[in-house]
Scaffold this motif. Structure first.
Motif, PDB file in Angstrom:
ATOM      1  N   TRP A   1      39.718  36.167  30.089  1.00 26.61           N
ATOM      2  CA  TRP A   1      39.857  36.110  28.469  1.00 26.61           C
ATOM      3  C   TRP A   1      38.616  36.359  27.815  1.00 26.61           C
ATOM      4  N   ALA A   2      37.574  35.761  28.342  1.00 23.52           N
ATOM      5  CA  ALA A   2      36.243  35.751  27.615  1.00 23.52           C
ATOM      6  C   ALA A   2      35.473  36.958  27.705  1.00 23.52           C
ATOM      7  N   PHE A   3      35.858  37.915  28.792  1.00 25.02           N
ATOM      8  CA  PHE A   3      34.897  38.996  28.651  1.00 25.02           C
ATOM      9  C   PHE A   3      35.801  40.207  28.158  1.00 25.02           C
ATOM     10  N   GLY A   4      35.049  41.314  27.700  1.00 25.27           N
ATOM     11  CA  GLY A   4      35.634  42.598  27.445  1.00 25.27           C
ATOM     12  C   GLY A   4      35.541  43.392  28.721  1.00 25.27           C
ATOM     13  N   PRO A   5      36.330  44.558  28.592  1.00 24.19           N
ATOM     14  CA  PRO A   5      36.270  45.239  29.770  1.00 24.19           C
ATOM     15  C   PRO A   5      35.001  45.968  30.411  1.00 24.19           C
ATOM     16  N   CYS A   6      33.910  46.245  29.525  1.00 24.52           N
ATOM     17  CA  CYS A   6      32.805  46.558  30.108  1.00 24.52           C
ATOM     18  C   CYS A   6      31.987  45.426  30.846  1.00 24.52           C
TER      19      CYS A   6
ATOM     20  N   MET B   1      30.515  43.259  36.324  1.00 23.95           N
ATOM     21  CA  MET B   1      30.623  42.245  37.473  1.00 23.95           C
ATOM     22  C   MET B   1      31.555  42.788  38.741  1.00 23.95           C
ATOM     23  N   ILE B   2      32.556  43.444  38.407  1.00 21.31           N
ATOM     24  CA  ILE B   2      33.176  44.168  39.594  1.00 21.31           C
ATOM     25  C   ILE B   2      32.247  45.049  40.601  1.00 21.31           C
TER      26      ILE B   2
ATOM     27  N   VAL C   1      29.456  34.417  38.733  1.00 18.75           N
ATOM     28  CA  VAL C   1      30.048  35.466  39.453  1.00 18.75           C
ATOM     29  C   VAL C   1      28.870  36.578  39.886  1.00 18.75           C
ATOM     30  N   TRP C   2      27.973  36.674  39.062  1.00 16.98           N
ATOM     31  CA  TRP C   2      26.785  37.660  39.518  1.00 16.98           C
ATOM     32  C   TRP C   2      26.083  36.990  40.798  1.00 16.98           C
ATOM     33  N   ASP C   3      25.825  35.652  40.658  1.00 18.62           N
ATOM     34  CA  ASP C   3      25.231  35.296  41.839  1.00 18.62           C
ATOM     35  C   ASP C   3      25.690  35.104  43.220  1.00 18.62           C
ATOM     36  N   ASN C   4      27.208  35.097  43.084  1.00 17.78           N
ATOM     37  CA  ASN C   4      27.846  34.839  44.208  1.00 17.78           C
ATOM     38  C   ASN C   4      28.862  35.824  44.533  1.00 17.78           C
ATOM     39  N   PRO C   5      28.428  37.056  44.675  1.00 21.93           N
ATOM     40  CA  PRO C   5      29.410  38.232  44.402  1.00 21.93           C
ATOM     41  C   PRO C   5      30.380  38.330  45.753  1.00 21.93           C
ATOM     42  N   THR C   6      30.006  37.946  46.829  1.00 26.25           N
ATOM     43  CA  THR C   6      30.919  37.707  47.826  1.00 26.25           C
ATOM     44  C   THR C   6      31.819  36.684  48.210  1.00 26.25           C
ATOM     45  N   ASP C   7      31.659  35.562  47.501  1.00 26.73           N
ATOM     46  CA  ASP C   7      32.391  34.504  47.508  1.00 26.73           C
ATOM     47  C   ASP C   7      33.833  34.472  46.812  1.00 26.73           C
ATOM     48  N   PRO C   8      34.935  34.316  47.591  1.00 29.39           N
ATOM     49  CA  PRO C   8      36.322  34.400  46.847  1.00 29.39           C
ATOM     50  C   PRO C   8      36.532  33.518  45.620  1.00 29.39           C
ATOM     51  N   VAL C   9      35.522  32.182  45.640  1.00 31.70           N
ATOM     52  CA  VAL C   9      35.628  31.429  44.647  1.00 31.70           C
ATOM     53  C   VAL C   9      35.219  32.105  43.411  1.00 31.70           C
ATOM     54  N   ALA C  10      34.049  32.799  43.461  1.00 32.34           N
ATOM     55  CA  ALA C  10      33.602  33.681  42.166  1.00 32.34           C
ATOM     56  C   ALA C  10      34.713  34.575  41.684  1.00 32.34           C
TER      57      ALA C  10
ATOM     58  N   THR D   1      37.656  42.709  50.137  1.00 32.02           N
ATOM     59  CA  THR D   1      38.703  42.705  49.046  1.00 32.02           C
ATOM     60  C   THR D   1      39.308  41.146  49.165  1.00 32.02           C
ATOM     61  N   THR D   2      39.609  40.834  47.712  1.00 28.49           N
ATOM     62  CA  THR D   2      40.449  39.720  47.861  1.00 28.49           C
ATOM     63  C   THR D   2      41.320  39.654  46.769  1.00 28.49           C
ATOM     64  N   LYS D   3      42.228  38.887  46.601  1.00 30.89           N
ATOM     65  CA  LYS D   3      43.564  38.955  45.723  1.00 30.89           C
ATOM     66  C   LYS D   3      43.029  38.855  44.415  1.00 30.89           C
ATOM     67  N   ASN D   4      42.085  37.980  44.074  1.00 33.11           N
ATOM     68  CA  ASN D   4      41.693  37.644  42.410  1.00 33.11           C
ATOM     69  C   ASN D   4      40.722  39.057  42.322  1.00 33.11           C
ATOM     70  N   LEU D   5      39.919  39.506  43.362  1.00 35.69           N
ATOM     71  CA  LEU D   5      39.384  40.580  42.710  1.00 35.69           C
ATOM     72  C   LEU D   5      39.920  41.863  42.242  1.00 35.69           C
ATOM     73  N   ALA D   6      41.367  42.112  43.180  1.00 36.61           N
ATOM     74  CA  ALA D   6      42.386  43.059  42.736  1.00 36.61           C
ATOM     75  C   ALA D   6      42.839  42.958  41.819  1.00 36.61           C
ATOM     76  N   LEU D   7      43.254  41.547  41.167  1.00 34.50           N
ATOM     77  CA  LEU D   7      43.864  41.255  40.092  1.00 34.50           C
ATOM     78  C   LEU D   7      43.084  41.447  38.821  1.00 34.50           C
ATOM     79  N   ALA D   8      41.651  41.273  39.002  1.00 32.54           N
ATOM     80  CA  ALA D   8      40.820  41.391  38.077  1.00 32.54           C
ATOM     81  C   ALA D   8      40.676  43.115  37.728  1.00 32.54           C
ATOM     82  N   GLU D   9      40.579  43.870  38.824  1.00 35.11           N
ATOM     83  CA  GLU D   9      40.521  45.122  38.384  1.00 35.11           C
ATOM     84  C   GLU D   9      41.667  45.821  37.801  1.00 35.11           C
TER      85      GLU D   9
END
Length: 349
Positions: free
Chosen positions: A171-176, A181-182, A153-162, A193-201
């Motif tokens: 589930w593997a990560f804490g809020p911090c 990453m966000i 995710v860090w290396d591909n910040p603008t890729d919707p796949v990431a 903006t992507t759907k999965n980014l919005a869902l993660a936020e």
């Protein structure tokens, strides 16, 4: 003559209007799923059904309009717990696999899906390698897998796949960690903006609401006899573990003996458990309670992953738990010796 010119002009304008009218662009999703003959396959987007078709000779197809928000679609068959998600890139794709093993379904024709497939295969290869190492602690293996996702995710910040990878493995990560990453994604492209980014936020915001130090979110669900049980009422004067689990979850069943041991040791000192089940089959739920010796209070709305209490506590995996005292969440996701030690400490206070 004037009338003929007017009619001719109208005809030309009409023809121009017809030829200049934008056509609705579409792409085709071809499906070839074994062991599902005659079943209905559903095409979904954002958890909403877009179309359905009956599999004939294992095959079906969907003509789907091109759209800007084309990140991910899903296929759903009866018996699957979750839809199979995939990228299309607004291009024709072929989906092949076996209904009895949706994890091995293959999608061809999408560059985004190819990138996701490559990531997934690398993850599986790493997981297999780690599992073969008997000298490494499981916690260390989990950390390596988590960082594998984080680095992608860090290396591909603008890729919707990431962005999908971030949300898929949230589930593997804490809020911090998720916030980090966000923030990196927004630093790379603040307008993206992507759907999965919005869902993660959205997920992070909800997670922060149910961490240790926050007041409980109250809920009421029915016990196996249909009697309503309210969290705040059950928790009065107790140290209560809200345990999210399911009869069909292998990791939950493995964790149950540890919860039983804690209950047996500390129940007389004021410790109690509320089991919240992600089951859909009542008989299997009750059989697991009996077999595992779970002698505390149990509730469920029998809605599986859509359990309303689980949604309030942003439960993205099970087993999970929340330890509460005096109307506050004091700890999250304690297991084994860690749970025993924390119970002993809190009950001595």
């Amino acid at each position: 003559m004037k009338t003929k010119l007017i009619l001719l002009s109208a005809l030309v304008l009409g023809l121009f209007a017809c030829t200049s009218k934008p056509k609705t662009e579409t792409f085709i999703i071809n499906v070839d799923i074994a062991n599902a003959e005659g079943q209905t396959v559903y095409l979904q987007k954002d958890n909403q059904v877009l179309d359905s078709a009956k599999l004939d000779n294992w095959k079906a197809s969907f003509k789907t309009p091109v759209c800007k928000d084309n990140e991910m679609y899903g296929l759903m068959l009866k018996g699957w717990r979750r839809a199979f998600l995939f990228f299309t890139d607004n291009a024709d794709v072929n989906i092949e696999g076996d209904a009895q093993n949706p994890n091995l379904i293959i999608v061809k024709g999408s560059a985004s899906q190819d990138r996701l497939n490559a990531f997934t295969q690398n993850y599986i290869d790493l997981e297999t390698k780690l599992e073969a190492d008997s000298t490494m602690a499981q916690a260390d293996k989990d950390e390596i897998l988590k960082m594998h996702c984080f680095d992608y995710v860090w290396d591909n910040p603008t890729d919707p796949v990431a962005h999908y990878v971030m949300y898929r493995y949230k589930w593997a990560f804490g809020p911090c960690e998720l916030r980090t990453m966000i923030d990196n994604i927004h630093a790379a492209d603040n307008a993206l903006t992507t759907k999965n980014l919005a869902l993660a936020e959205e997920y992070v915001e909800k997670q922060e609401r149910v961490q240790a130090g926050q007041p409980i979110i109250d809920f009421t669900q029915n016990d196996p006899d249909g009697n309503p049980v309210t969290l705040s009422e059950l928790a009065q004067g107790k140290l209560l573990l809200v345990d999210f689990w399911a009869s069909w979850c292998p990791d939950c069943r493995k964790a149950n003996p540890g919860v039983v041991a804690a209950y047996q040791k500390y129940h007389d000192q004021g410790f109690d458990v509320l089991g919240v089940s992600f089951d859909t089959d009542k008989e299997k739920w009750l059989a697991a309670i009996e077999k595992d010796g779970l002698t505390w209070t149990h509730v469920s709305d029998l809605q599986g992953w859509n359990n309303a209490a689980g949604a309030l506590y942003t439960v993205a995996f099970i087993p999970q738990n929340a330890l509460i005292k005096d109307g506050m969440i004091v700890a999250r996701n304690l297991e084994g010796e860690e749970l025993m030690e924390e119970l002993g400490r809190l009950l001595r206070e």
